[in-house]
Design an enzyme around this catalytic site. Sequence first.
Site, PDB file in Angstrom:
ATOM      1  N   LYS A  49     109.847  87.978  -5.372  1.00 58.25           N
ATOM      2  CA  LYS A  49     110.696  88.728  -6.300  1.00 58.25           C
ATOM      3  C   LYS A  49     111.064  90.111  -5.770  1.00 58.25           C
ATOM      4  CE  LYS A  49     110.395  85.314  -9.200  1.00 58.25           C
ATOM      5  NZ  LYS A  49     109.527  84.363  -8.513  1.00 58.25           N
ATOM      6  N   TYR A 262     104.632  73.624 -16.373  1.00 57.59           N
ATOM      7  CA  TYR A 262     104.608  74.891 -15.656  1.00 57.59           C
ATOM      8  C   TYR A 262     103.244  75.559 -15.807  1.00 57.59           C
ATOM      9  CZ  TYR A 262     105.688  79.727 -14.450  1.00 57.59           C
ATOM     10  OH  TYR A 262     105.674  80.975 -13.899  1.00 57.59           O
ATOM     11  N   TYR A 288     103.150  78.524  -8.233  1.00 58.30           N
ATOM     12  CA  TYR A 288     104.338  78.308  -7.407  1.00 58.30           C
ATOM     13  C   TYR A 288     104.001  77.749  -6.028  1.00 58.30           C
ATOM     14  CZ  TYR A 288     107.035  80.854 -10.902  1.00 58.30           C
ATOM     15  OH  TYR A 288     107.640  81.247 -12.064  1.00 58.30           O
TER      16      TYR A 288
END
Length: 332
Positions: A49, A262, A288
């Site tokens: 990010k 998730y 992730y």
Amino acid sequence: MHLSRFPRVRLGHFPTPLEPMPALSRALGGPNLFIKRDDCTGLGTGGNKTRKLEFLMGEAVQQGAEIVVTQGAVQTNHGRQTAAAAARLGLKCEILLERRVREPESGYEVQGNVLLDRLFGATLSFHEPGDMNARALARTEALRREGRKAYFIPGGGSNPVGALGYVDCAVELLKQANDLGLRIDYLVHATGSTGTQAGLLAGLEGMNTGIPVLGISVRNPKAQQEQAVHALAQATAEHVGVKGGIDRARVVAFSDYVGDGYGVPTPGMVEAVALTARSEGILLDPVYSGKGMAGLIDLVRKGFFGRDDNVVFLHTGGAAALFAYANLFTRP
């Protein structure tokens, strides 16, 4: 790719390393595995990010923002890096955290990324599952009505502005490969909010590399994830000026490794995190990169790649979240 046309603030340590993984390659019997270390971007322990935030925060600063508002799951890597970026730039930060994981481990809402969010000075609020971008945007608009100069950042920083960070990464990666004389046959990574994959596709397609980008979905079914990636890749290509757009056939996301949802652990993720740590000394995360590596390992075992192929895994960071899943890795 003339990215200097866009507002940007420098937040990360670039270029990130591109390294071989010989021990993992041997353990799996080929192909030749490499890793692009975007866990080493530096900001707030690093992660993918940071690249997006250079452009998002650049736009926020240009607009005179005093506070940024974003959202993510409780253990959001994006939120942690946004909080760190805001702290560095002297901005306030609010993060809306979604309780996506049912029956989390003890300490899940205070350890890992949540601890770091608080250390960076972010204001946190916890929410039940729902349209979190809508909630964060509503919070941004409420702040604006109060006279605050608020800037909204979508979850994962995934819009055409944030995706510019991975257009830039594509340029960086290709230069590294050319300097090393490395032919990249595949690029593999975890795909969630879509900005990383969309930016990579726009960048690599814009440079006519022909390198396939294989996303390993951590949240959505295949058709839904590919549709979302394609939509953002098209918008990013238009934003940066890539002629011809992105062919839908170039968008690939495997969804066999999500498990029950998730952030919900899978046996493949646990194996991938442990195997990568013990063979290469590299820490993945449970949400992730752990599931992304689980997908890569499974594709290798199924013979998807040729034995002599050069496969680059993009490490999106997030090892701080391991501390919120500690029991998975401390059991005998």
